[in-house]
Enzyme design. Structure first.
Site, PDB file in Angstrom:
ATOM      1  N   SER A  55      22.731   6.454   8.974  1.00  0.00           N
ATOM      2  CA  SER A  55      23.647   6.731   7.872  1.00  0.00           C
ATOM      3  C   SER A  55      23.045   7.655   6.823  1.00  0.00           C
ATOM      4  O   SER A  55      23.754   8.457   6.209  1.00  0.00           O
ATOM      5  CB  SER A  55      24.100   5.428   7.211  1.00  0.00           C
ATOM      6  OG  SER A  55      24.839   4.650   8.120  1.00  0.00           O
ATOM      7  N   HIS A  89      21.577   5.872   1.833  1.00  0.00           N
ATOM      8  CA  HIS A  89      22.696   6.809   1.722  1.00  0.00           C
ATOM      9  C   HIS A  89      22.451   7.821   0.607  1.00  0.00           C
ATOM     10  O   HIS A  89      22.643   9.027   0.784  1.00  0.00           O
ATOM     11  CB  HIS A  89      23.994   6.049   1.431  1.00  0.00           C
ATOM     12  CG  HIS A  89      24.350   5.036   2.464  1.00  0.00           C
ATOM     13  ND1 HIS A  89      25.342   4.103   2.273  1.00  0.00           N
ATOM     14  CD2 HIS A  89      23.849   4.801   3.702  1.00  0.00           C
ATOM     15  CE1 HIS A  89      25.439   3.339   3.348  1.00  0.00           C
ATOM     16  NE2 HIS A  89      24.539   3.738   4.227  1.00  0.00           N
TER      17      HIS A  89
END
Length: 323
Positions: free
Chosen positions: A178, A230
């Site tokens: 991610s 992230h």
């Protein structure tokens, strides 16, 4: 992964990512064939299959959390859902194969985990969500900019996400691509900004992209999601986009056909050069400071006491802690 599990869970991929805006005034002459992104997808799938083979739930599971799921798969069956609700291997298997854990990275000098963790996934749900997002985002970007630049952005963004995650998360492990995916989103945003003059429908493209980014970062504030990976990946990709994804200003290529001696416009606009220099400096300095801070054993919370709100916002339904 520990009982809490910072999975970069599949929850953070519930929002579909859109491909890079395509309404250009400037139409590039080169259209690349995408092969690196499909290769990345294949490698992630192979690594997950290898993790399940090593996991061997029927032989190693002690049944404290229940029975293995899908036992007909043999040694590829999944851990009990109470232990891993994403249909995947055990925490110990992920650790053995290179999951990101602060103690291993800092105290045991296993810096390689900053890279290996981006190729591991917590389960089938996690893997499928990330790979679908990678296909939707990455193939279009690779077709536009080539495998070298997109490969660099993907790998360095994943690394940047791992570094920031390690600075703030100590008692849990983290796996998943991610951070690298958010790096591609960040690169899409900086590409739109630095090549602003060659786009039509600029405001709509910017609003759409910002909406996607904000929603996905907001989802990362839910429990059990490693939002620091992230954010680190996004910031790394944002800066790399200003460095690697510049396009010549409109009309520059056509000027190459003019007679010799005719003064040509600069290939890039002045603000593009400024963004390129500033982003290069910020990227190098930022990564160096983060790595030094990490390997000195310092916590990111020592320098940013409110940053825990970036990863989890407490509500009446859950508490946020590092356990």
């Amino acid at each position: 992964m520990s009982s809490r599990r910072d999975l970069e869970s599949g929850k953070n991929n519930n929002i579909s990512y859109s491909a890079a805006p395509t309404s250009y005034v400037f139409d590039p002459h080169v259209h690349w064939t995408s092969w690196l992104v499909p290769l990345f997808v294949a490698v992630n799938v192979v690594v997950f299959v290898a993790a399940m083979y090593v996991n061997d739930c029927p032989r190693k599971n002690l049944s404290f959390q229940g029975d293995c799921v899908a036992r007909f798969l043999g040694r590829f069956s999944f851990q009990p859902l109470r232990e891993n609700p994403l249909f995947g291997p055990s925490s110990q298997t992920l650790i053995n194969m290179g999951a990101l854990r602060w103690d291993n990275v800092v105290n045991q000098h296993q810096g390689w985990r900053l890279v290996t963790c981006i190729w591991l996934h917590a389960g089938v749900v996690h893997l499928a969500a990330n790979m679908l997002s990678l296909v939707f985002i990455g193939i279009r970007l690779e077709q536009q900019f080539g495998f070298v630049r997109i490969g660099i952005i993907y790998l360095l963004s994943g690394f940047g996400g791992s570094v920031l995650s390690s600075l703030f998360i100590r008692n849990n492990i983290s796996v998943g691509a991610s951070g690298a995916l958010f790096g591609l989103l960040g690169a899409m945003l900086s590409e739109l900004i630095t090549n602003w003059s060659i786009y039509t429908n600029k405001a709509a493209a910017l609003f759409t992209l910002l909406f996607i980014i904000v929603i996905n970062l907001a989802i990362g504030m839910l429990p059990h999601v490693d939002n620091f990976a992230h954010i680190g990946g996004f910031l790394t990709g944002l800066l790399l986009g200003f460095v690697l994804l510049l396009r010549p200003q409109f009309g520059w290529l056509e000027q190459q056909r003019l007679p010799a001696g005719v003064r040509l416009k600069s290939k890039y606009k002045a603000y593009q050069y400024v963004l390129w220099i500033a982003s290069t400096v910020l990227l190098i300095v930022g990564l160096c400071i983060a790595l030094v801070t990490l390997f000195r054993g310092e916590s990111g919370y020592d320098h940013c006491h409110w940053c825990h709100y970036l990863s989890c916002v407490p509500t009446s339904k859950w508490r946020c802690n590092d356990n």
